[in-house]
Design a protein around this motif. Structure first.
Motif, short mmCIF file in Angstrom:
data_model
loop_
_atom_site.label_atom_id
_atom_site.label_comp_id
_atom_site.label_asym_id
_atom_site.label_seq_id
_atom_site.Cartn_x
_atom_site.Cartn_y
_atom_site.Cartn_z
N LEU A 46 33.31 34.25 1.36
CA LEU A 46 32.13 33.42 1.15
C LEU A 46 31.70 32.72 2.44
N LEU A 47 32.65 32.29 3.25
CA LEU A 47 32.33 31.67 4.52
C LEU A 47 31.59 32.66 5.43
N PHE A 48 32.09 33.89 5.48
CA PHE A 48 31.46 34.95 6.29
C PHE A 48 30.05 35.24 5.77
N ARG A 49 29.93 35.42 4.46
CA ARG A 49 28.62 35.70 3.85
C ARG A 49 27.63 34.58 4.14
N ASP A 50 28.07 33.35 3.93
CA ASP A 50 27.17 32.21 4.11
C ASP A 50 26.73 32.07 5.57
N TYR A 51 27.63 32.33 6.50
CA TYR A 51 27.26 32.26 7.91
C TYR A 51 26.18 33.29 8.23
N LEU A 52 26.38 34.53 7.78
CA LEU A 52 25.39 35.57 8.06
C LEU A 52 24.06 35.28 7.37
N THR A 53 24.11 34.68 6.19
CA THR A 53 22.88 34.32 5.49
C THR A 53 22.08 33.29 6.28
N ASN A 54 22.77 32.39 6.94
CA ASN A 54 22.12 31.31 7.67
C ASN A 54 21.89 31.60 9.15
N HIS A 55 22.37 32.74 9.63
CA HIS A 55 22.22 33.11 11.04
C HIS A 55 21.76 34.56 11.12
N GLN A 56 20.46 34.74 11.02
CA GLN A 56 19.86 36.08 10.92
C GLN A 56 20.18 36.97 12.12
N GLU A 57 20.26 36.41 13.31
CA GLU A 57 20.57 37.23 14.49
C GLU A 57 21.98 37.81 14.39
N GLN A 89 36.10 38.21 13.17
CA GLN A 89 36.88 37.06 13.61
C GLN A 89 36.03 36.07 14.40
N GLU A 90 35.14 36.59 15.23
CA GLU A 90 34.24 35.73 16.00
C GLU A 90 33.34 34.91 15.07
N ILE A 91 32.80 35.56 14.05
CA ILE A 91 31.93 34.87 13.09
C ILE A 91 32.72 33.82 12.32
N LEU A 92 33.92 34.16 11.89
CA LEU A 92 34.73 33.19 11.15
C LEU A 92 35.07 31.99 12.00
N GLN A 93 35.32 32.20 13.28
CA GLN A 93 35.59 31.06 14.17
C GLN A 93 34.35 30.19 14.31
N LYS A 94 33.19 30.82 14.46
CA LYS A 94 31.95 30.06 14.56
C LYS A 94 31.69 29.28 13.28
N ALA A 95 32.07 29.88 12.14
CA ALA A 95 31.81 29.26 10.84
C ALA A 95 32.83 28.17 10.51
#
Length: 99
Positions: A46-57, A89-95
């Motif tokens: 869910l953390l990964f999904r939500d990050y991608l939902t809120n960060h279109q790039e 892993q990069e996205i999860l760290q950012k999130a």
């Protein structure tokens, strides 16, 4: 539609199902992660999904990576998955998930 369990995907607290586009079982049209409601895997997904939902790039880059890996490894799901690991892993760290 018929779903098949992906036995090569191991989750401690769930499993993964896929629907395929044809009988060759190479192209997935839908992938479902079935996990326990309060599991760490669910929280991470869910953390990964939500990050991608809120960060279109980032979502666009992830889509490009997946398409590239699918072309590069059409019959090697492990190589495809391994190719995504650093990005995930990069996205999860950012999130904010430092696992």
């Amino acid at each position: 539609d018929q779903y098949h369990r992906l036995k090569n995907v191991q989750l401690d607290d769930g499993f993964v199902l896929a629907n395929f586009t044809d009988q060759t079982y190479t192209n997935k049209s839908v992938v479902l992660h079935i996990v326990e409601r309060d599991s760490p895997t669910r929280s991470t997904l869910l953390l990964f999904r939500d990050y991608l939902t809120n960060h279109q790039e980032s979502a666009r880059l992830y889509e490009q990576l997946k398409r590239s890996l699918a072309k590069q490894f059409p019959t090697d799901p492990k190589a495809y998955t391994d190719g995504k690991k650093a990005f995930v892993q990069e996205i999860l760290q950012k999130a904010g998930d430092h696992k």
